[in-house]
Design a protein around this motif. Structure first.
Motif, PDB file in Angstrom:
ATOM      1  N   LEU A  70      48.044  26.051   8.737  1.00  0.00           N
ATOM      2  CA  LEU A  70      49.192  25.143   8.659  1.00  0.00           C
ATOM      3  C   LEU A  70      50.149  25.345   9.828  1.00  0.00           C
ATOM      4  N   ASP A  71      50.291  26.589  10.265  1.00  0.00           N
ATOM      5  CA  ASP A  71      51.233  26.913  11.334  1.00  0.00           C
ATOM      6  C   ASP A  71      50.658  26.690  12.734  1.00  0.00           C
ATOM      7  N   ALA A  72      49.352  26.514  12.830  1.00  0.00           N
ATOM      8  CA  ALA A  72      48.703  26.377  14.139  1.00  0.00           C
ATOM      9  C   ALA A  72      49.107  25.068  14.813  1.00  0.00           C
ATOM     10  N   GLU A  73      49.046  25.094  16.142  1.00  0.00           N
ATOM     11  CA  GLU A  73      49.287  23.867  16.900  1.00  0.00           C
ATOM     12  C   GLU A  73      48.196  22.858  16.561  1.00  0.00           C
ATOM     13  N   PRO A  74      48.555  21.589  16.521  1.00  0.00           N
ATOM     14  CA  PRO A  74      47.525  20.584  16.207  1.00  0.00           C
ATOM     15  C   PRO A  74      46.460  20.529  17.302  1.00  0.00           C
ATOM     16  N   ARG A  75      45.232  20.309  16.885  1.00  0.00           N
ATOM     17  CA  ARG A  75      44.127  20.185  17.838  1.00  0.00           C
ATOM     18  C   ARG A  75      44.059  18.748  18.331  1.00  0.00           C
ATOM     19  N   ASP A  76      43.636  18.583  19.574  1.00  0.00           N
ATOM     20  CA  ASP A  76      43.426  17.245  20.109  1.00  0.00           C
ATOM     21  C   ASP A  76      42.031  16.793  19.687  1.00  0.00           C
ATOM     22  N   LEU A  77      41.990  15.717  18.919  1.00  0.00           N
ATOM     23  CA  LEU A  77      40.725  15.156  18.472  1.00  0.00           C
ATOM     24  C   LEU A  77      40.608  13.751  19.059  1.00  0.00           C
ATOM     25  N   PRO A  78      39.871  13.597  20.151  1.00  0.00           N
ATOM     26  CA  PRO A  78      39.797  12.298  20.831  1.00  0.00           C
ATOM     27  C   PRO A  78      39.383  11.151  19.916  1.00  0.00           C
ATOM     28  N   ALA A  79      38.457  11.375  19.016  1.00  0.00           N
ATOM     29  CA  ALA A  79      38.015  10.301  18.126  1.00  0.00           C
ATOM     30  C   ALA A  79      39.157   9.847  17.211  1.00  0.00           C
TER      31      ALA A  79
END
Length: 93
Positions: A70-79
């Motif tokens: 929950l605390d992690a930076e959001p991941r970039d998901l191109p789709a």
């Protein structure tokens, strides 16, 4: 004195004669009408079902992993980014 909510909604059920007899026997054993028995049973099951979607328990190790996620930076998901940037099929073009 509290006023009981007005029950003015109806729910129809189709069931087999065996199921009806079973519910009648259970209601009689519980000293309830069939309607009261079915309503109380259905509401109890609904509460249990919905509670499973609102609350969950984790041991300490899994709680730490869950909190870290929950605390992690959001991941970039191109789709996903592409999906959000595309036109909605529900909006007129």
């Amino acid at each position: 004195m509290t006023t009981a909510p007005i029950r003015n909604q109806k729910l129809d059920l189709r069931l087999t004669p065996q199921a009806k007899a079973y519910l009648q026997a259970a209601a009689q054993t519980a000293h309830r009408s069939v309607s009261e028995f079915v309503l109380e049973s259905a509401l109890s099951k609904a509460e249990e079902t919905l509670a499973e979607r609102r609350a969950f328990a984790l041991d300490a190790e899994r709680w730490e992993a869950f909190s870290a996620a929950l605390d992690a930076e959001p991941r970039d998901l191109p789709a996903v980014r592409e999906l959000f940037n595309s036109d909605s099929p529900f909006e007129s073009r």
